[in-house]
Design an enzyme around this catalytic site. Structure first.
Site, mmCIF file in Angstrom:
data_model
loop_
_atom_site.group_PDB
_atom_site.id
_atom_site.type_symbol
_atom_site.label_atom_id
_atom_site.label_comp_id
_atom_site.label_asym_id
_atom_site.label_seq_id
_atom_site.Cartn_x
_atom_site.Cartn_y
_atom_site.Cartn_z
ATOM 1 N N HIS A 1 0.844 -1.203 0.000
ATOM 2 C CA HIS A 1 0.000 0.000 0.000
ATOM 3 C C HIS A 1 0.880 1.255 0.000
ATOM 4 C CE1 HIS A 1 -3.265 2.751 1.368
ATOM 5 N NE2 HIS A 1 -2.275 3.304 2.043
ATOM 6 N N GLU A 2 1.879 1.294 0.882
ATOM 7 C CA GLU A 2 2.761 2.460 0.959
ATOM 8 C C GLU A 2 3.590 2.605 -0.319
ATOM 9 O OE1 GLU A 2 2.351 4.557 3.285
ATOM 10 O OE2 GLU A 2 0.991 3.263 4.399
ATOM 11 N N HIS B 1 1.686 4.379 -3.017
ATOM 12 C CA HIS B 1 1.724 5.843 -2.970
ATOM 13 C C HIS B 1 2.927 6.369 -3.753
ATOM 14 C CE1 HIS B 1 -1.599 6.563 -0.327
ATOM 15 N NE2 HIS B 1 -1.101 5.864 0.671
ATOM 16 N N GLU C 1 -5.767 7.140 -1.135
ATOM 17 C CA GLU C 1 -5.634 5.957 -0.288
ATOM 18 C C GLU C 1 -6.360 4.756 -0.893
ATOM 19 O OE1 GLU C 1 -3.717 5.662 2.231
ATOM 20 O OE2 GLU C 1 -3.146 7.767 2.440
#
Length: 419
Positions: free
Chosen positions: A278-279, A282, A358
């Site tokens: 997930h990070e 980004h 997100e």
């Protein structure tokens, strides 16, 4: 003016606080929509009855303190103007030195200290709440040390910015906002560059991830996404909190992949990999740079509006406050009020954009790891661990949530599993 200010504050603030209380504790719904009942997004399927009760209580009290704090700082700045404290702070600085490079920092320090003292009860209440509900594990002395460190770092940065800003105001009466914005651009980039290696280590100890096997798996994900990372850092947060977190921050050679040790202690490796994916998402989707661009653009708009409004405010009320002109350092509380109102007005749009980013990172992570079970498990554990409200009231989501709600995030993963 003083009597009216005291009267209106004494009447309106308690009414506002009471309305917030009514909304959060009696009017806002707390149930789970029928469509989600019995699914993995239903907290009753992965939380005990006691955990559900505690999460509802903790979330409501935390949200109440947030909404109470919104007008408080503006009221403090307004009181500094109304009761003539701003000229007093200015004269104190002038008594020390007639040079702006000295008297402006003294003024900023006095204003910051005054505000810090009056907002301390809110900070302490938030800390007490986190300790009571088992989120914070930090001792009072350690918490005070971090709070004071934040005060001095923030004040030092503010002194530099305000000294430059008011120097520009004096020299360029009609274009100071533009020149200030131009100077802010390299400042934002510089702060983003030094944050991981200078500021963050002041608060916590960073070390290389002590699990070489997990580090290799994370670095493989990073390599797949073309992230130039050679190591993964873990930060010792268990002495301060039970909450979990992970992030990728910094730019260029200072980019860092960071995991809190609480995350490592509570999640399985597959769940950690989803969080890191997930990070990484980004980074891959340039959210770090897009966020920087958004900050730069919003600062341009904000400074221009502040330039327009500040002239009107000082022309109308400046004499009563003892503020001679816009470039007078005594006008700083008025500028802060304007910027605070602009920040509050723009926050719903900024949060909506953040929620979209997100969601995109969640989608990237599940497609990268292809392990929806681990993804769902990580979100459920994050919810339990942080006593999060999976379905917050509408106004709370509108003004507070930069992430989709846990209910939305888990239901998205459930849809992926079905596909």
């Amino acid at each position: 003016m003083k009597k009216r200010f005291v009267l209106w504050t004494a009447v309106l603030f308690p009414i506002y606080a009471f309305l917030v209380y009514l909304y959060l504790f009696h009017m806002a719904g707390t149930g789970v929509p029928a469509a989600y009942q019995g699914t993995a997004a239903d907290p009753s399927t992965f939380m005990t009855a006691k955990e559900l009760e505690l999460s509802q209580e903790f979330s409501r009290y935390k949200d109440f303190l947030f909404f109470i704090g919104i007008p408080l700082e503006a009221l403090i700045y307004l009181s500094v103007l109304v009761f003539g404290l701003s000229p007093i702070f200015k004269r104190f600085g002038e008594g020390v030195s007639r040079f702006s490079i000295i008297k402006i920092p003294i003024y900023v320090l006095l204003l910051s200290a005054f505000t810090w003292i009056l907002t301390f009860p809110i900070d302490y209440a938030e800390r007490k709440l986190s300790v009571t509900y088992g989120i914070s594990t930090q001792s009072f002395s350690s918490w005070m040390q971090d709070l004071l460190l934040s005060f001095w770092i923030g004040t030092l940065i503010m002194i530099i910015l305000i000294t430059v800003l008011y120097s520009l105001m004096k020299r360029f009466t009609k274009r100071w906002w533009l020149y200030a914005w131009v100077l802010l651009i390299p400042f934002f980039v510089f702060m983003m560059y030094i944050q991981p290696v200078v500021i963050d280590p002041l608060y916590n100890d960073f070390s290389r991830l002590n699990d070489p096997v997990l580090e290799e798996k994370i670095l493989n994900l990073a390599d797949e996404a073309d992230i130039p990372a050679e190591r993964v850092y873990q930060v010792n947060m268990s002495e301060e909190t039970n909450a979990m977190n992970a992030y990728v921050n910094g730019i260029g050679s200072n980019l860092r992949i960071v995991l809190w040790d609480t995350t490592l202690n509570n999640l399985k490796d597959k769940e950690v990999l989803f969080i890191m994916a997930h990070e990484i998402g980004h980074y891959v989707m340039d959210h770090l740079y897009l966020n920087l661009a958004a900050v730069i653009l919003s600062s341009l708009i904000g400074l221009y509006i502040a330039y327009r409004v500040l002239h009107v405010v000082i022309r109308k009320w400046g004499a009563g406050w003892g503020v001679k002109h816009v470039a007078d350092i005594s006008s700083l509380p008025a500028l802060f009020i304007i910027l605070s109102l602009l920040s509050f007005a723009s926050s719903p749009a900024e949060l909506a954009i953040s929620r979209s980013a997100e969601k995109a990172a969640d989608q990237y992570a599940i497609e990268m790891t292809e392990d929806p079970q681990a993804a769902v498990g990580s979100f459920q554990k994050l919810t339990v661990n942080g006593l999060s409200d999976v379905n917050p009231p509408a106004l709370v989501k509108f003004f507070r949530y930069g992430h989709p709600t846990m209910m939305d995030r888990i239901s998205m993963l459930e849809e992926y599993k079905e596909k």
